[in-house]
Write a protein that holds these residues in place. Structure first.
Motif, PDB file in Angstrom:
ATOM      1  N   PRO A 193       0.767  -1.176   0.009  1.00  0.00           N
ATOM      2  CA  PRO A 193       0.016   0.055  -0.079  1.00  0.00           C
ATOM      3  C   PRO A 193       1.074   1.131   0.165  1.00  0.00           C
ATOM      4  CG  PRO A 193      -0.545  -1.675   1.770  1.00  0.00           C
ATOM      5  CD  PRO A 193       0.616  -2.154   0.887  1.00  0.00           C
ATOM      6  N   GLY A 194       0.696   2.327  -0.906  1.00  0.00           N
ATOM      7  CA  GLY A 194       1.258   3.418  -0.948  1.00  0.00           C
ATOM      8  C   GLY A 194       2.564   3.174  -1.831  1.00  0.00           C
ATOM      9  N   GLY A 195       2.776   1.963  -2.392  1.00  0.00           N
ATOM     10  CA  GLY A 195       4.048   1.664  -3.250  1.00  0.00           C
ATOM     11  C   GLY A 195       3.900   2.457  -4.577  1.00  0.00           C
ATOM     12  N   LEU A 196       4.970   2.483  -5.121  1.00  0.00           N
ATOM     13  CA  LEU A 196       4.884   3.361  -6.672  1.00  0.00           C
ATOM     14  C   LEU A 196       5.250   2.412  -7.716  1.00  0.00           C
ATOM     15  CD1 LEU A 196       8.066   4.218  -7.434  1.00  0.00           C
ATOM     16  CD2 LEU A 196       7.835   5.822  -5.404  1.00  0.00           C
ATOM     17  N   ILE A 250      -3.011   2.279 -17.699  1.00  0.00           N
ATOM     18  CA  ILE A 250      -2.369   2.735 -16.317  1.00  0.00           C
ATOM     19  C   ILE A 250      -3.519   3.668 -15.713  1.00  0.00           C
ATOM     20  CG2 ILE A 250      -0.546   3.982 -15.424  1.00  0.00           C
ATOM     21  CD1 ILE A 250       1.291   3.107 -17.478  1.00  0.00           C
ATOM     22  N   SER A 251      -3.881   4.330 -16.351  1.00  0.00           N
ATOM     23  CA  SER A 251      -4.963   5.398 -15.567  1.00  0.00           C
ATOM     24  C   SER A 251      -5.883   4.618 -15.116  1.00  0.00           C
ATOM     25  CB  SER A 251      -5.530   6.690 -16.684  1.00  0.00           C
ATOM     26  OG  SER A 251      -4.312   7.368 -17.113  1.00  0.00           O
ATOM     27  N   GLU A 252      -6.498   3.599 -15.653  1.00  0.00           N
ATOM     28  CA  GLU A 252      -7.507   2.900 -15.184  1.00  0.00           C
ATOM     29  C   GLU A 252      -7.210   1.544 -14.475  1.00  0.00           C
ATOM     30  OE1 GLU A 252      -9.545   2.216 -19.279  1.00  0.00           O
ATOM     31  OE2 GLU A 252     -10.069   4.224 -19.095  1.00  0.00           O
ATOM     32  N   ALA A 253      -5.949   1.446 -13.913  1.00  0.00           N
ATOM     33  CA  ALA A 253      -5.522   0.257 -13.409  1.00  0.00           C
ATOM     34  C   ALA A 253      -6.060  -0.004 -11.877  1.00  0.00           C
ATOM     35  CB  ALA A 253      -4.073  -0.140 -13.794  1.00  0.00           C
ATOM     36  N   GLY A 254      -6.438   1.360 -11.221  1.00  0.00           N
ATOM     37  CA  GLY A 254      -6.796   1.388  -9.961  1.00  0.00           C
ATOM     38  C   GLY A 254      -5.740   2.054  -9.078  1.00  0.00           C
ATOM     39  N   PHE A 255      -4.751   2.555  -9.565  1.00  0.00           N
ATOM     40  CA  PHE A 255      -3.920   3.110  -8.647  1.00  0.00           C
ATOM     41  C   PHE A 255      -4.854   4.695  -8.105  1.00  0.00           C
ATOM     42  CE2 PHE A 255      -1.071   1.587 -11.876  1.00  0.00           C
ATOM     43  CZ  PHE A 255      -0.182   0.710 -11.023  1.00  0.00           C
ATOM     44  N   SER A 256      -4.277   4.977  -6.869  1.00  0.00           N
ATOM     45  CA  SER A 256      -4.869   6.027  -6.101  1.00  0.00           C
ATOM     46  C   SER A 256      -4.298   7.285  -6.626  1.00  0.00           C
ATOM     47  CB  SER A 256      -4.434   6.092  -4.561  1.00  0.00           C
ATOM     48  OG  SER A 256      -3.162   6.186  -4.503  1.00  0.00           O
ATOM     49  N   THR A 257      -3.169   7.532  -7.156  1.00  0.00           N
ATOM     50  CA  THR A 257      -2.958   8.765  -7.949  1.00  0.00           C
ATOM     51  C   THR A 257      -1.799   8.315  -9.243  1.00  0.00           C
ATOM     52  OG1 THR A 257      -2.452   9.585  -5.696  1.00  0.00           O
ATOM     53  CG2 THR A 257      -2.014  10.754  -7.442  1.00  0.00           C
ATOM     54  N   VAL A 258      -2.233   9.076 -10.332  1.00  0.00           N
ATOM     55  CA  VAL A 258      -1.609   8.743 -11.313  1.00  0.00           C
ATOM     56  C   VAL A 258      -0.895   9.937 -11.974  1.00  0.00           C
ATOM     57  CG1 VAL A 258      -1.394   7.721 -13.518  1.00  0.00           C
ATOM     58  CG2 VAL A 258      -2.599   6.673 -11.806  1.00  0.00           C
ATOM     59  N   HIS A 259       0.343  10.402 -12.172  1.00  0.00           N
ATOM     60  CA  HIS A 259       1.019  11.367 -12.983  1.00  0.00           C
ATOM     61  C   HIS A 259       1.610  10.983 -14.070  1.00  0.00           C
ATOM     62  CE1 HIS A 259       0.856  13.673  -9.200  1.00  0.00           C
ATOM     63  NE2 HIS A 259       1.172  12.523  -8.447  1.00  0.00           N
ATOM     64  N   PHE A 312       0.650   5.608  -7.689  1.00  0.00           N
ATOM     65  CA  PHE A 312       0.729   5.224  -6.444  1.00  0.00           C
ATOM     66  C   PHE A 312      -0.290   4.266  -6.118  1.00  0.00           C
ATOM     67  CE2 PHE A 312       3.176   9.003  -6.407  1.00  0.00           C
ATOM     68  CZ  PHE A 312       4.376   8.964  -5.406  1.00  0.00           C
ATOM     69  N   LYS A 313      -0.109   3.176  -5.505  1.00  0.00           N
ATOM     70  CA  LYS A 313      -1.116   2.273  -5.173  1.00  0.00           C
ATOM     71  C   LYS A 313      -2.036   2.863  -4.182  1.00  0.00           C
ATOM     72  CE  LYS A 313      -1.805  -2.345  -3.505  1.00  0.00           C
ATOM     73  NZ  LYS A 313      -1.201  -4.055  -3.070  1.00  0.00           N
TER      74      LYS A 313
END
Ligand SMILES: C[S@@+](CC[C@H](N)C(=O)[O-])C[C@H]1O[C@@H](n2cnc3c(N)ncnc32)[C@H](O)[C@@H]1O
Length: 244
Positions: free
Chosen positions: A167-170, A213-222, A243-244
């Protein structure tokens, strides 16, 4: 490549114990996803990658976010290991590099040694991104450069990335993606895509990787977009951090 303003983003702390490696990794599943190529093909592709990956020095920037204290890093499709030099060699970082092409290993091991990674801190694993041989929530960071173009199933791979990240991993990435619809470049990519897959071991020119990548479920994506001039048929490129 423009600056990514992410240096202040939180890097999750590493756990003390290493990830559990799946000793019973299903080779038959891997072979159905990435059928073994002829020996000469794997060897030639590894040789070409070893010569050619220097052209991607532009990807340096995303790795600044990995420097710090002890971390566990998984690299997808590590290839000849051109990114190994970006991992700090003096902070105990442990790197797991997976790749279905065994012929990449000797180059990756040499790159790890040149980067100053102690042998016990670098492990090359013969595996595919779609089925990762690591336990759930076991790595701090996953790195993928120029690999989601080549995996057979992007969504399956990203699901595995999410599974193994703490959790919180990048997730750090640099990928070439399809050009805009209606452009000459998009037209050329469409024509050349089948040939590219043959000569570059399954690499696709027309994937909308940034969307996946945008739709993979990450909490934040840059995500940032850029063009790499020496690789225009592969352009544009997207790079960034999720970020997960
Ligand atoms: C274009 S190379 C990039 C290598 C390296 N990441 C770099 O930046 O130079 C693509 C790599 O993906 C690997 N690959 C192909 N299919 C894969 C899969 N299903 N899972 C993981 N890696 C794969 C290839 O063997 C190759 O090493």
């Amino acid at each position: 490549m423009e600056e990514i303003g992410t240096s202040s983003l939180p890097i999750p702390p590493s756990s003390a114990s290493p990830p559990h490696l799946d000793e019973d990794y299903p080779k038959d599943v891997m072979n159905s996803i990435h059928p073994p190529r002829p020996d000469w093909y794997e060897k030639l592709f590894a040789f070409v990658m070893a010569k050619g990956s220097k052209a991607y020095e532009a990807k340096t920037q995303i790795f600044t976010n990995l420097r710090g204290t002890d971390k566990t890093v998984l690299e997808l499709g590590i290839g000849t290991g051109p990114n190994l030099k970006y991992y700090a060699s003096d902070n105990g970082v442990r790197v797991f590099g997976i790749d279905p092409n065994r012929k990449m290993e000797k180059y990756a091991q040499a790159a790890a040694a040149a980067a100053g990674l102690p042998p016990e801190n670098f492990k090359f694993i013969h595996a595919v991104g779609e089925v990762l041989p690591l336990s759930d929530a076991s790595v701090d960071a996953v790195v993928g450069t120029l690999v989601l173009c080549s995996v057979k199933d992007i969504n399956m791979t990203l699901k595995e990335v999410m599974r193994v990240l703490k959790p919180g991993g990048l997730f750090l990435f640099v990928e070439h993606v399809t050009a805009e619809d209606g452009t000459i470049l998009r037209f050329a990519q469409g024509i050349l895509d089948p040939l590219q897959q043959i000569v570059s071991d399954g690499c696709h020119l027309t994937r909308k990787t940034e969307k996946c990548i945008s739709e993979a479920g990450f909490s934040t994506v840059h995500i940032n977009t850029t063009f790499v001039s020496i690789a225009c048929i592969l352009g544009p490129h997207v790079y960034g951090i999720a970020f997960k």
